[in-house]
Design an enzyme around this catalytic site. Structure first.
Site, PDB file in Angstrom:
ATOM      1  N   GLY A 121       0.878  -1.309   0.004  1.00 16.58           N
ATOM      2  CA  GLY A 121      -0.093   0.131  -0.099  1.00 16.58           C
ATOM      3  C   GLY A 121       1.009   0.996   0.035  1.00 16.58           C
ATOM      4  O   GLY A 121       0.418   2.321   0.507  1.00 16.58           O
ATOM      5  N   SER A 124       0.329   5.232  -1.526  1.00 10.70           N
ATOM      6  CA  SER A 124      -0.562   6.314  -0.983  1.00 10.70           C
ATOM      7  C   SER A 124      -0.830   6.323   0.447  1.00 10.70           C
ATOM      8  O   SER A 124      -0.458   5.558   1.242  1.00 10.70           O
ATOM      9  CB  SER A 124      -2.243   5.957  -1.534  1.00 10.70           C
ATOM     10  OG  SER A 124      -3.318   6.891  -1.073  1.00 10.70           O
ATOM     11  N   ASP A 132      -0.503  -7.076  -6.595  1.00  9.29           N
ATOM     12  CA  ASP A 132      -1.969  -7.169  -5.849  1.00  9.29           C
ATOM     13  C   ASP A 132      -1.613  -8.102  -4.582  1.00  9.29           C
ATOM     14  O   ASP A 132      -1.430  -9.163  -4.837  1.00  9.29           O
ATOM     15  CB  ASP A 132      -2.890  -7.662  -7.016  1.00  9.29           C
ATOM     16  CG  ASP A 132      -4.378  -7.972  -6.125  1.00  9.29           C
ATOM     17  OD1 ASP A 132      -4.355  -8.054  -5.069  1.00  9.29           O
ATOM     18  OD2 ASP A 132      -5.302  -8.022  -7.110  1.00  9.29           O
ATOM     19  N   TYR A 150     -15.582  -4.459   6.410  1.00 10.47           N
ATOM     20  CA  TYR A 150     -14.165  -4.022   6.984  1.00 10.47           C
ATOM     21  C   TYR A 150     -13.764  -4.304   8.185  1.00 10.47           C
ATOM     22  O   TYR A 150     -12.748  -4.508   8.598  1.00 10.47           O
ATOM     23  CB  TYR A 150     -14.340  -2.486   6.560  1.00 10.47           C
ATOM     24  CG  TYR A 150     -13.227  -1.641   6.582  1.00 10.47           C
ATOM     25  CD1 TYR A 150     -11.908  -1.614   5.662  1.00 10.47           C
ATOM     26  CD2 TYR A 150     -12.943  -0.743   7.919  1.00 10.47           C
ATOM     27  CE1 TYR A 150     -10.844  -0.864   6.002  1.00 10.47           C
ATOM     28  CE2 TYR A 150     -11.965  -0.039   8.319  1.00 10.47           C
ATOM     29  CZ  TYR A 150     -10.791  -0.105   7.214  1.00 10.47           C
ATOM     30  OH  TYR A 150      -9.657   0.570   7.467  1.00 10.47           O
TER      31      TYR A 150
HETATM   32  P1  NAD Z   1      -5.317   4.769   1.011  1.00 10.21           P
HETATM   33  O1  NAD Z   1      -6.147   4.413  -0.047  1.00 10.21           O
HETATM   34  O2  NAD Z   1      -4.760   6.167   0.839  1.00 10.21           O
HETATM   35  O3  NAD Z   1      -4.208   3.702   0.517  1.00 10.21           O
HETATM   36  C1  NAD Z   1      -4.190   2.310   0.581  1.00 10.21           C
HETATM   37  C2  NAD Z   1      -3.494   1.964  -0.541  1.00 10.21           C
HETATM   38  O4  NAD Z   1      -3.601   0.554  -0.644  1.00 10.21           O
HETATM   39  C3  NAD Z   1      -3.452   2.273  -2.041  1.00 10.21           C
HETATM   40  O5  NAD Z   1      -2.382   2.995  -2.348  1.00 10.21           O
HETATM   41  C4  NAD Z   1      -4.008   1.220  -2.766  1.00 10.21           C
HETATM   42  O6  NAD Z   1      -3.655   1.176  -4.147  1.00 10.21           O
HETATM   43  C5  NAD Z   1      -3.467   0.080  -2.173  1.00 10.21           C
HETATM   44  N1  NAD Z   1      -3.923  -1.229  -2.136  1.00 10.21           N
HETATM   45  C6  NAD Z   1      -5.324  -1.279  -2.306  1.00 10.21           C
HETATM   46  N2  NAD Z   1      -5.758  -2.475  -2.724  1.00 10.21           N
HETATM   47  C7  NAD Z   1      -4.460  -3.246  -2.957  1.00 10.21           C
HETATM   48  C8  NAD Z   1      -4.103  -4.489  -3.536  1.00 10.21           C
HETATM   49  N3  NAD Z   1      -5.059  -5.568  -3.697  1.00 10.21           N
HETATM   50  N4  NAD Z   1      -2.898  -4.727  -3.590  1.00 10.21           N
HETATM   51  C9  NAD Z   1      -1.882  -3.655  -3.450  1.00 10.21           C
HETATM   52  N5  NAD Z   1      -2.277  -2.537  -3.053  1.00 10.21           N
HETATM   53  C10 NAD Z   1      -3.516  -2.298  -2.882  1.00 10.21           C
HETATM   54  O7  NAD Z   1      -5.762   4.324   2.219  1.00 10.21           O
HETATM   55  P2  NAD Z   1      -5.008   4.408   3.698  1.00 10.21           P
HETATM   56  O8  NAD Z   1      -6.100   5.511   4.798  1.00 10.21           O
HETATM   57  O9  NAD Z   1      -3.505   4.998   3.649  1.00 10.21           O
HETATM   58  O10 NAD Z   1      -5.228   3.145   4.440  1.00 10.21           O
HETATM   59  C11 NAD Z   1      -3.559   2.592   4.523  1.00 10.21           C
HETATM   60  C12 NAD Z   1      -4.260   1.420   5.704  1.00 10.21           C
HETATM   61  O11 NAD Z   1      -4.641   1.957   6.859  1.00 10.21           O
HETATM   62  C13 NAD Z   1      -5.420   0.360   5.169  1.00 10.21           C
HETATM   63  O12 NAD Z   1      -5.146  -0.918   5.739  1.00 10.21           O
HETATM   64  C14 NAD Z   1      -6.835   1.097   5.948  1.00 10.21           C
HETATM   65  O13 NAD Z   1      -7.599  -0.106   6.099  1.00 10.21           O
HETATM   66  C15 NAD Z   1      -5.870   1.358   7.084  1.00 10.21           C
HETATM   67  N6  NAD Z   1      -6.545   2.552   8.162  1.00 10.21           N
HETATM   68  C16 NAD Z   1      -6.783   3.586   7.411  1.00 10.21           C
HETATM   69  C17 NAD Z   1      -7.619   4.470   8.361  1.00 10.21           C
HETATM   70  C18 NAD Z   1      -7.964   5.968   7.825  1.00 10.21           C
HETATM   71  O14 NAD Z   1      -8.538   6.778   8.565  1.00 10.21           O
HETATM   72  N7  NAD Z   1      -7.219   6.377   6.672  1.00 10.21           N
HETATM   73  C19 NAD Z   1      -8.051   4.236   9.564  1.00 10.21           C
HETATM   74  C20 NAD Z   1      -7.705   2.844   9.990  1.00 10.21           C
HETATM   75  C21 NAD Z   1      -7.275   2.015   9.152  1.00 10.21           C
END
Ligand code: NAD
Length: 249
Positions: A16, A19, A67, A159
């Site tokens: 991930g 981003s 992926d 989720y």
């Molecule tokens: P984001 O959407 O900015 O980043 C997620 C990244 O994961 C993206 O770059 C996307 O392309 C990549 N991704 C998605 N599916 C994929 C796959 N199958 N294979 C490879 N890459 C893949 O989201 P974020 O907020 O930075 O989230 C990062 C992590 O933190 C996630 O696991 C999310 O569930 C968790 N999270 C986020 C929050 C929040 O408030 N933003 C809160 C709790 C947990």
């Protein structure tokens, strides 16, 4: 903040990494001296992250378009990272997706897709990381779960199930891997400002902010700091924990 090379000489794999939180982790770990492999299904974003990483400690970085829910991709990428920048001893599973919907309207596919990326993806990545691991140095795995994996959240049956699964799986992994000199911990972010939460409707954001004692969203860098602590030797006696980074939520 001053950088002290806390990860100098280490190789870290971050999923991930294109981003949000994953990108912030890549940048912080590189600043702290790690060679970083940026893994993501977004190839352009992964390339951009990789190009932005500092290498003032002589560290080298690479990116892999993959992926996490594909077993073939995961097996291939762990090998290719080793070939490009060396054997990794740090893994951060940050790739994640949401497919929000009320329970009565949620399709089987919406449920399966989220479990496949958030839960199975973390399982596959960790399994391959462990298979390639040799115990010359200590290892650390950080799984990004979520506070809603403990509390539940309306519209997120898929989720929250995936994130509760990640918390349980982290505990099992910590039990199995302790003897291999690998620690495994989870970070539970609250409401962090990233492209994932930018998609949340304005009125919902206002409601959530009211429930956060610190009255603001977190920054991706604040999650990266927790990941750095858990990845580094500063947490050398911590395994199986679920660290909440939520502003008190
Ligand atoms: P984001 O959407 O900015 O980043 C997620 C990244 O994961 C993206 O770059 C996307 O392309 C990549 N991704 C998605 N599916 C994929 C796959 N199958 N294979 C490879 N890459 C893949 O989201 P974020 O907020 O930075 O989230 C990062 C992590 O933190 C996630 O696991 C999310 O569930 C968790 N999270 C986020 C929050 C929040 O408030 N933003 C809160 C709790 C947990």
């Amino acid at each position: 903040m001053s950088f002290t090379g806390r990860l100098a000489g280490k190789v870290a794999v971050i999923t991930g990494g294109s981003s949000g939180i994953g990108r912030a982790v890549c940048r912080l770990f590189a600043q702290e001296g790690a060679s970083v492999a940026v893994l993501d299904r977004d190839k352009i974003g992964a390339k951009e992250t990789c190009a932005s990483l500092s290498n003032h400690h002589g560290n080298r970085h690479c990116f892999v378009h993959m992926d996490v829910s594909s077993e073939d991709d995961v097996v291939a990428c762990v090998k290719s990272v080793e070939g490009e920048i060396g054997k990794s001893t740090i893994l951060v599973n940050a790739a994640g997706i949401t497919r929000d919907q009320f329970l009565s309207k949620m399709s089987g596919k919406q449920f399966d897709d989220v479990i496949a990326v958030n839960l199975k993806g973390s399982f596959l990545m960790t399994r391959e990381f462990v298979r390639a691991f040799t115990a010359e140095e200590p290892g650390s795995i950080v799984n990004i779960a979520s506070i809603v994996g403990k509390t539940g959240n309306i519209g997120q049956a898929n989720y929250t199930a995936s994130k509760a699964g990640v918390i349980g799986m982290t505990k099992t992994m910590s039990l199995e891997l302790a003897r291999k000199n690998i620690r495994c911990n989870a970070v539970l972010p609250g409401f962090i400002k990233t492209p994932m939460t930018d998609a949340v409707p304005e009125e919902v954001i206002k409601k959530v902010l009211k429930a956060i004692p610190m009255q603001r969203q977190g920054h991706p860098g604040e999650i990266a700091n927790a990941c750095l602590f858990l990845a580094s030797e500063e947490s050398s006696y911590i395994t199986g924990t679920a660290l909440e980074v939520t502003g008190g939520l």
